[in-house]
Motif scaffolding. Structure first.
Motif, PDB file in Angstrom:
ATOM      1  N   ASP A 102      -2.827  -2.322  -7.694  1.00  0.00           N
ATOM      2  CA  ASP A 102      -2.574  -1.451  -6.530  1.00  0.00           C
ATOM      3  C   ASP A 102      -3.846  -1.218  -5.724  1.00  0.00           C
ATOM      4  O   ASP A 102      -3.817  -1.091  -4.506  1.00  0.00           O
ATOM      5  CB  ASP A 102      -2.104  -0.051  -6.975  1.00  0.00           C
ATOM      6  CG  ASP A 102      -0.868  -0.091  -7.836  1.00  0.00           C
ATOM      7  OD1 ASP A 102      -0.088  -1.032  -7.681  1.00  0.00           O
ATOM      8  OD2 ASP A 102      -0.698   0.842  -8.651  1.00  0.00           O
ATOM      9  N   THR A 103      -4.956  -1.125  -6.452  1.00  0.00           N
ATOM     10  CA  THR A 103      -6.223  -0.751  -5.819  1.00  0.00           C
ATOM     11  C   THR A 103      -6.780  -1.886  -4.960  1.00  0.00           C
ATOM     12  O   THR A 103      -7.659  -1.672  -4.121  1.00  0.00           O
ATOM     13  CB  THR A 103      -7.216  -0.289  -6.914  1.00  0.00           C
ATOM     14  OG1 THR A 103      -6.578   0.754  -7.664  1.00  0.00           O
ATOM     15  CG2 THR A 103      -8.509   0.245  -6.349  1.00  0.00           C
ATOM     16  N   THR A 105      -5.324  -3.087  -2.573  1.00  0.00           N
ATOM     17  CA  THR A 105      -5.002  -2.712  -1.186  1.00  0.00           C
ATOM     18  C   THR A 105      -6.186  -2.010  -0.533  1.00  0.00           C
ATOM     19  O   THR A 105      -6.497  -2.260   0.637  1.00  0.00           O
ATOM     20  CB  THR A 105      -3.759  -1.782  -1.163  1.00  0.00           C
ATOM     21  OG1 THR A 105      -2.718  -2.415  -1.889  1.00  0.00           O
ATOM     22  CG2 THR A 105      -3.293  -1.497   0.253  1.00  0.00           C
ATOM     23  N   LEU A 106      -6.862  -1.155  -1.285  1.00  0.00           N
ATOM     24  CA  LEU A 106      -8.040  -0.459  -0.753  1.00  0.00           C
ATOM     25  C   LEU A 106      -9.156  -1.454  -0.406  1.00  0.00           C
ATOM     26  O   LEU A 106      -9.843  -1.313   0.609  1.00  0.00           O
ATOM     27  CB  LEU A 106      -8.518   0.586  -1.778  1.00  0.00           C
ATOM     28  CG  LEU A 106      -9.758   1.410  -1.445  1.00  0.00           C
ATOM     29  CD1 LEU A 106      -9.653   2.089  -0.091  1.00  0.00           C
ATOM     30  CD2 LEU A 106      -9.991   2.469  -2.529  1.00  0.00           C
ATOM     31  N   THR A 193     -15.607   4.620   0.141  1.00  0.00           N
ATOM     32  CA  THR A 193     -14.324   4.362  -0.516  1.00  0.00           C
ATOM     33  C   THR A 193     -14.195   5.255  -1.750  1.00  0.00           C
ATOM     34  O   THR A 193     -15.203   5.668  -2.328  1.00  0.00           O
ATOM     35  CB  THR A 193     -14.224   2.889  -0.980  1.00  0.00           C
ATOM     36  OG1 THR A 193     -15.357   2.596  -1.810  1.00  0.00           O
ATOM     37  CG2 THR A 193     -14.175   1.932   0.176  1.00  0.00           C
ATOM     38  N   ASN A 195     -11.176   5.765  -5.204  1.00  0.00           N
ATOM     39  CA  ASN A 195      -9.863   5.831  -5.850  1.00  0.00           C
ATOM     40  C   ASN A 195      -9.984   6.950  -6.874  1.00  0.00           C
ATOM     41  O   ASN A 195     -10.237   6.705  -8.044  1.00  0.00           O
ATOM     42  CB  ASN A 195      -9.536   4.498  -6.525  1.00  0.00           C
ATOM     43  CG  ASN A 195      -8.269   4.594  -7.354  1.00  0.00           C
ATOM     44  OD1 ASN A 195      -7.396   5.414  -7.068  1.00  0.00           O
ATOM     45  ND2 ASN A 195      -8.175   3.772  -8.385  1.00  0.00           N
ATOM     46  N   GLU A 250      -7.614   5.630  -1.976  1.00  0.00           N
ATOM     47  CA  GLU A 250      -6.285   5.354  -2.535  1.00  0.00           C
ATOM     48  C   GLU A 250      -5.598   6.690  -2.817  1.00  0.00           C
ATOM     49  O   GLU A 250      -6.260   7.665  -3.173  1.00  0.00           O
ATOM     50  CB  GLU A 250      -6.428   4.564  -3.841  1.00  0.00           C
ATOM     51  CG  GLU A 250      -5.083   4.316  -4.510  1.00  0.00           C
ATOM     52  CD  GLU A 250      -5.166   3.354  -5.684  1.00  0.00           C
ATOM     53  OE1 GLU A 250      -5.883   2.337  -5.586  1.00  0.00           O
ATOM     54  OE2 GLU A 250      -4.493   3.619  -6.700  1.00  0.00           O
ATOM     55  N   ASP A 276       0.932  -0.716  -0.067  1.00  0.00           N
ATOM     56  CA  ASP A 276       0.553  -1.786  -1.005  1.00  0.00           C
ATOM     57  C   ASP A 276       1.634  -2.869  -1.016  1.00  0.00           C
ATOM     58  O   ASP A 276       2.597  -2.815  -0.246  1.00  0.00           O
ATOM     59  CB  ASP A 276       0.269  -1.226  -2.408  1.00  0.00           C
ATOM     60  CG  ASP A 276       1.499  -0.611  -3.067  1.00  0.00           C
ATOM     61  OD1 ASP A 276       2.624  -0.858  -2.591  1.00  0.00           O
ATOM     62  OD2 ASP A 276       1.330   0.098  -4.072  1.00  0.00           O
ATOM     63  N   ARG A 282      -0.334   3.692   0.062  1.00  0.00           N
ATOM     64  CA  ARG A 282      -1.389   3.631  -0.957  1.00  0.00           C
ATOM     65  C   ARG A 282      -2.776   4.011  -0.486  1.00  0.00           C
ATOM     66  O   ARG A 282      -3.618   4.452  -1.262  1.00  0.00           O
ATOM     67  CB  ARG A 282      -1.500   2.188  -1.473  1.00  0.00           C
ATOM     68  CG  ARG A 282      -0.769   1.880  -2.698  1.00  0.00           C
ATOM     69  CD  ARG A 282      -1.240   2.650  -3.882  1.00  0.00           C
ATOM     70  NE  ARG A 282      -0.236   2.575  -4.911  1.00  0.00           N
ATOM     71  CZ  ARG A 282      -0.062   3.458  -5.874  1.00  0.00           C
ATOM     72  NH1 ARG A 282      -0.855   4.509  -5.943  1.00  0.00           N
ATOM     73  NH2 ARG A 282       0.878   3.324  -6.755  1.00  0.00           N
ATOM     74  N   VAL A 283      -3.072   3.697   0.794  1.00  0.00           N
ATOM     75  CA  VAL A 283      -4.437   3.891   1.267  1.00  0.00           C
ATOM     76  C   VAL A 283      -4.438   4.693   2.554  1.00  0.00           C
ATOM     77  O   VAL A 283      -3.694   4.387   3.494  1.00  0.00           O
ATOM     78  CB  VAL A 283      -5.137   2.518   1.509  1.00  0.00           C
ATOM     79  CG1 VAL A 283      -6.511   2.720   2.140  1.00  0.00           C
ATOM     80  CG2 VAL A 283      -5.269   1.751   0.202  1.00  0.00           C
TER      81      VAL A 283
END
Ligand code: GLN
Length: 289
Positions: A102-103, A105-106, A193, A195, A250, A276, A282-283
């Motif tokens: 998923d991460t 996407t970031l 950034t 998460n 995220e 995502d 997601r972001v």
């Protein structure tokens, strides 16, 4: 000790798949394939082409031990000590969250906003394994990055990952509770950034046991509503960004509205949300004007 393991690698694969069903659900076969391929040093799909291959004794013992650990609920990444993220291999430890697909996407969103910048400076707060920052630096060979984590062993792990990926000369890791120990560079960062931990405290009990019992709570729990870290990050990030710089984070499922509101309350402009691959929001990204 390995008495209940069948002889061929393929039969072991199927045996493990059945054994993992109640723990790994739909990922049972994937977990079995990963453990087998890692034990043999084979590409993941080779076992299907060599179904008659008999596991040598040593590999059989090693695989059986890995099988038992997974059966007890330990995540595959902790058993192997590594996890793939952004097609790169990261060392992991029980001190840090296991990088999630998923991460990525970031990472994608970050690369997009960095595209026009030359020699961008990136800050990743709550860096854990360093997966976000190090993937960005691996892609952008002209970038420089700082990663912060409150946990000293996460900092040491992220430094090892920087070495492993050959980007250590462009990276600094700092032990810091969010921004507390960080200095503002002269002209500010181009991108920050994070998460952060975002699971609401009351939801922790409902997490999958392999997450709840093995991954560090400090990397998961984000306070009573899951938003504690976003409150700190949105408030403090502006001071570390250059004018026109971005903050990208995220978020967990259903949190995008609340986090957009926090970005806007802090003064970020052009606040936008990105989905995502599963279509989940997601972001969140915002710009310092
Ligand atoms: N930044 C790290 C990751 O994305 C750690 C995140 C965390 O611990 N919440 O994997």
């Amino acid at each position: 000790m390995t008495a209940d393991f069948p002889g061929t690698a393929y039969a072991c694969l199927r045996f493990m798949e059945a054994g993992f069903r109640d723990i790994s659900g739909d990922c049972a076969i994937l977990d079995a394939e990963i453990l087998l391929s890692h034990t043999l040093g084979w590409p993941r799909m080779r076992v299907y082409a060599e179904r008659e291959f008999i596991l040598p004794k040593r590999e059989c013992v090693a695989l059986y031990e890995a099988y038992l650990r997974r059966r007890c609920g330990e995540p595959v990444a902790y058993i192997l000590g590594v996890q793939e993220f952004w097609s790169l291999e990261f060392e992991v430890s029980p001190e840090t969250l296991i990088p999630r697909a998923d991460t990525e996407t970031l990472v994608e969103v970050s690369l997009k906003v960095l595209a026009p910048e030359r020699n961008p400076k990136i800050l990743d707060v709550g860096t854990g394994t360093g997966c976000i920052l190090l993937s960005l630096l691996h892609e952008r060979t002209d970038a420089y990055g700082v990663g912060a984590d409150v946990n000293a062993s996460a900092v040491a792990l992220a430094e090892r990952n920087a070495d492993r990926l050959g980007v250590a000369d462009r990276t600094t890791f700092v032990q810091s509770d969010w921004f507390d120990e960080l200095v503002v560079p002269d002209d500010g960062f181009d991108l920050i950034t994070s998460n952060p931990p975002y699971i609401p405290a009351p939801d922790i009990a409902g997490l999958m046991p392999d997450v709840r019992e093995y991954e560090p709570m400090s990397a998961l729990e984000g306070g009573s509503d899951g938003l504690d870290a976003y409150r700190i990050i949105t408030k403090q990030a502006l001071a570390y960004l250059k004018a026109g710089g971005y903050l990208a984070v995220e978020v967990g499922i259903g949190q995008s509205g609340d986090v957009i509101a926090l970005f806007e309350a802090a003064g970020f402009k052009n606040v936008a949300v990105n989905a995502d691959l599963a279509g989940l929001e997601r972001v969140i990204i915002g710009k310092k004007s």
